[in-house]
Design a protein around this motif. Sequence first.
Motif, short mmCIF file in Angstrom:
data_model
loop_
_atom_site.label_atom_id
_atom_site.label_comp_id
_atom_site.label_asym_id
_atom_site.label_seq_id
_atom_site.Cartn_x
_atom_site.Cartn_y
_atom_site.Cartn_z
N ALA A 123 4.92 -19.17 -10.77
CA ALA A 123 5.59 -18.01 -11.38
C ALA A 123 7.11 -18.13 -11.18
O ALA A 123 7.90 -17.81 -12.10
CB ALA A 123 5.06 -16.73 -10.76
N GLU A 124 7.53 -18.56 -9.98
CA GLU A 124 8.96 -18.71 -9.73
C GLU A 124 9.56 -19.82 -10.59
O GLU A 124 10.70 -19.70 -11.08
CB GLU A 124 9.20 -19.04 -8.23
N ALA A 125 8.79 -20.89 -10.83
CA ALA A 125 9.28 -22.00 -11.67
C ALA A 125 9.45 -21.54 -13.12
O ALA A 125 10.43 -21.87 -13.78
CB ALA A 125 8.30 -23.19 -11.59
N ARG A 126 8.47 -20.73 -13.62
CA ARG A 126 8.58 -20.23 -14.99
C ARG A 126 9.78 -19.29 -15.13
O ARG A 126 10.52 -19.32 -16.10
CB ARG A 126 7.29 -19.49 -15.38
N ALA A 127 9.99 -18.48 -14.09
CA ALA A 127 11.13 -17.54 -14.13
C ALA A 127 12.45 -18.31 -14.13
O ALA A 127 13.40 -17.93 -14.82
CB ALA A 127 11.05 -16.60 -12.93
#
Length: 198
Positions: free
Chosen positions: A190-194
């Motif tokens: 999720a942090e990588a997509r953000a």
Amino acid sequence: EGVYGVKTGFMGASGYCFVGACEKNGMDLICVVLNDETRKESFQDATKLFDYGFDNFYTEKMVDKGEDTGHVMVKYGHDTFVPTETKEAGYITLPNQAAESMADSDVKYDKGIEAPIKKGTKVGVVEMKQDGKVVSSTDVVITKDVKKGGPWSALYISDMMFYAGVVIIAAVIAFIASVNIRRKKRKAAAEARAARRQ
């Protein structure tokens, strides 16, 4: 008819005597006659006593040989909750007019039973009671050998229970760890997509 194990005797001080046993309808009675004046009288008195006993009493089987009597706790054992059974059948003799409800039985286990212990060892009794009073008993024995267990057996925890507990705890820890790993992976994704959207 049915008389066995007869012993007669005579002494000046005790007269004619008779000791014998008789079986009828599954009940055994023992008769003792002392100090009769003739041998014939001792036989007649014994006959009257046997007739009285068989006419006025009956024997009830309370427990069978090998009957399950529950489990007993064994300290320091590989197994700590061990099955037991009666060593022999147990009987009680009651007056004919007595209700069957007058007869009762109760299992009493010995205290402080510890491993190692052999199959067939006495670990208690079944008490047969008439009107709450103990009138006969039969031994209770364990049905298997019990060898010494691990240190946890001092707390009445069997080896199987201990190892099963270890496996369950290990499985719970592994499950929690896998859940945490999945959470971390989802959080990282999720942090990588953000970060890419920025």
